[in-house]
Write an enzyme that holds these catalytic residues in place. Structure first.
Site, short mmCIF file in Angstrom:
data_model
loop_
_atom_site.label_atom_id
_atom_site.label_comp_id
_atom_site.label_asym_id
_atom_site.label_seq_id
_atom_site.Cartn_x
_atom_site.Cartn_y
_atom_site.Cartn_z
CG HIS A 67 -4.45 9.01 2.93
ND1 HIS A 67 -5.13 9.85 2.09
CD2 HIS A 67 -3.83 8.12 2.13
CE1 HIS A 67 -4.92 9.49 0.83
NE2 HIS A 67 -4.14 8.43 0.83
N GLY B 70 -4.93 0.32 3.48
CA GLY B 70 -6.38 0.42 3.49
C GLY B 70 -7.03 -0.74 2.76
CG ASP C 178 -6.05 1.06 -2.79
OD1 ASP C 178 -6.18 1.31 -3.99
OD2 ASP C 178 -6.14 1.94 -1.90
CD GLN D 103 -1.79 -0.49 -2.66
OE1 GLN D 103 -1.58 0.05 -3.74
NE2 GLN D 103 -2.09 0.20 -1.58
CG LEU E 106 -13.30 9.36 2.27
CD1 LEU E 106 -12.57 10.02 3.42
CD2 LEU E 106 -14.22 10.37 1.61
CB SER E 107 -10.62 7.82 -3.99
OG SER E 107 -9.63 7.92 -5.00
NE ARG F 233 -6.07 7.86 -9.84
CZ ARG F 233 -5.19 6.97 -9.37
NH1 ARG F 233 -5.53 6.14 -8.39
NH2 ARG F 233 -3.97 6.89 -9.88
P1 AMP Z 1 -2.79 6.18 -1.76
O1 AMP Z 1 -2.32 7.51 -1.27
O2 AMP Z 1 -3.98 6.23 -2.64
O3 AMP Z 1 -1.65 5.34 -2.32
O4 AMP Z 1 -3.28 5.38 -0.48
C1 AMP Z 1 -2.42 5.22 0.64
C2 AMP Z 1 -3.07 4.24 1.58
O5 AMP Z 1 -4.33 4.77 2.02
C3 AMP Z 1 -3.36 2.88 0.93
O6 AMP Z 1 -3.04 1.85 1.85
C4 AMP Z 1 -4.84 2.96 0.66
O7 AMP Z 1 -5.47 1.69 0.62
C5 AMP Z 1 -5.32 3.77 1.84
N1 AMP Z 1 -6.63 4.37 1.56
C6 AMP Z 1 -6.99 5.07 0.46
N2 AMP Z 1 -8.30 5.41 0.51
C7 AMP Z 1 -8.77 4.89 1.67
C8 AMP Z 1 -10.06 4.88 2.30
N3 AMP Z 1 -11.13 5.46 1.75
N4 AMP Z 1 -10.18 4.24 3.49
C9 AMP Z 1 -9.11 3.64 4.07
N5 AMP Z 1 -7.87 3.62 3.54
C10 AMP Z 1 -7.70 4.23 2.35
#
Ligand code: AMP
Length: 282
Positions: free
Chosen positions: A37, A147, A150, A153, A184-185, A187
């Protein structure tokens, strides 16, 4: 940095920034912020003058039995990361602000929603498209950052913006990984030490798929086979799919096209993980 909960406060502050000529960048998130993020925030800071991060765990993109109620919500830590990252404004609405009583309109993007994640998470992309369009209409950004992590998405959002003439530029930023390759996630915190070790096979399979197509110059069908063979050594990793697809259409390919993407989704324990890697053959 300011944090606001209402659309009125959000729009007052965004309007003030725009009135002095600032370009507005938006980073939509569900919170539990990590370096992935933060990389989106950095990209927004470089390209725009006023960075809005939205922190909203969107109920409509979770299916029955998914992790909505246990999804991490460490708001104070998220705000600290935003402050450190130079964010101008955090929008942290509650569910009733985004979905007031009687709210009944949803956005469907059929071109990208049927396969892969769409096939495994019914209604997921309808929820994503709806909340992203709502957030765009609330924030009114010039540029929005997503990102590559996803992959489907960001493709879906690009289709939605094009099809509905939404006046927002979409940027896709590279996936940020741990040094050992794990994407990175938010989760990842659910994973035990053993599950985290098992989860490495996702990025390893993607690297193999990439190498078979590029270094070995073999067909995607063979690359997919190599990915499946590696994954078969890890029965604890319950595969949803591992495919090589056209990077623009997400149609699976057996024969190489110039821009491809290897995509993978699997459950490790009770945690569902996704990852992908672009494969360029020109
Ligand atoms: P989320 O909070 O999971 O909905 O993710 C919010 C944004 O962060 C989305 O556009 C994701 O694709 C992006 N994102 C999540 N993980 C990563 C990562 N490891 N590297 C780059 N962007 C990410």
């Amino acid at each position: 940095m300011n944090t606001v909960q209402t659309i009125q406060e959000l729009q007052d502050r965004v309007r003030t920034a725009r009135s002095v000529g600032k370009r507005i960048g938006c980073v939509p998130t569900m919170g539990a912020l990590h370096a992935g993020h933060v990389s989106l925030i950095e990209a927004a800071r470089v390209e725009t003058d006023f960075v809005v991060v939205t922190v909203f765990v969107n109920p409509t993109q979770f299916g029955p039995g998914e992790d909505l109620s246990k999804y991490p919500r460490p708001l104070e830590a998220d705000l600290a990361k935003c402050r450190d990252g130079g964010v101008d404004l955090v929008f942290n609405p509650d569910v009733a602000t985004v979905y007031p009583a009687g709210d009944a309109t949803f956005v469907e993007v059929p071109s990208c929603s049927q396969s892969l994640e769409g096939a495994h998470r019914e209604g997921h992309f309808r929820g994503v498209a709806t909340v992203v369009l709502k957030l765009f209409n609330m924030v009114l950004p010039d540029v929005a950052y997503f990102g590559q992590k996803d992959y489907q998405q960001q493709l879906l959002i690009r289709h939605m913006v094009k099809d509905l003439n939404v006046p927002v530029e979409i940027r896709t930023c590279p996936t940020i990984r741990e040094p050992d390759g794990l994407a990175l996630s938010s989760r990842n915190i659910y994973l035990s030490d053993a599950e985290r070790r098992s989860a490495l096979v996702l990025s390893q399979a993607l690297k193999i798929g990439h190498a078979v197509c590029t270094a070995q110059k073999k067909a995607p069908a063979e690359a997919r086979q190599a990915m499946l063979e590696l994954l078969a050594n890890h029965p604890e990793v319950k595969l949803d799919y591992a495919v090589i697809a056209d990077a623009n259409t997400l149609a699976e390919v057996d024969v190489a096209v110039p821009e491809m993407v290897a995509l993978i989704a699997a459950r490790v324990g009770t945690t569902r993980l996704i990852d992908n890697m672009l494969i360029s053959t020109h």
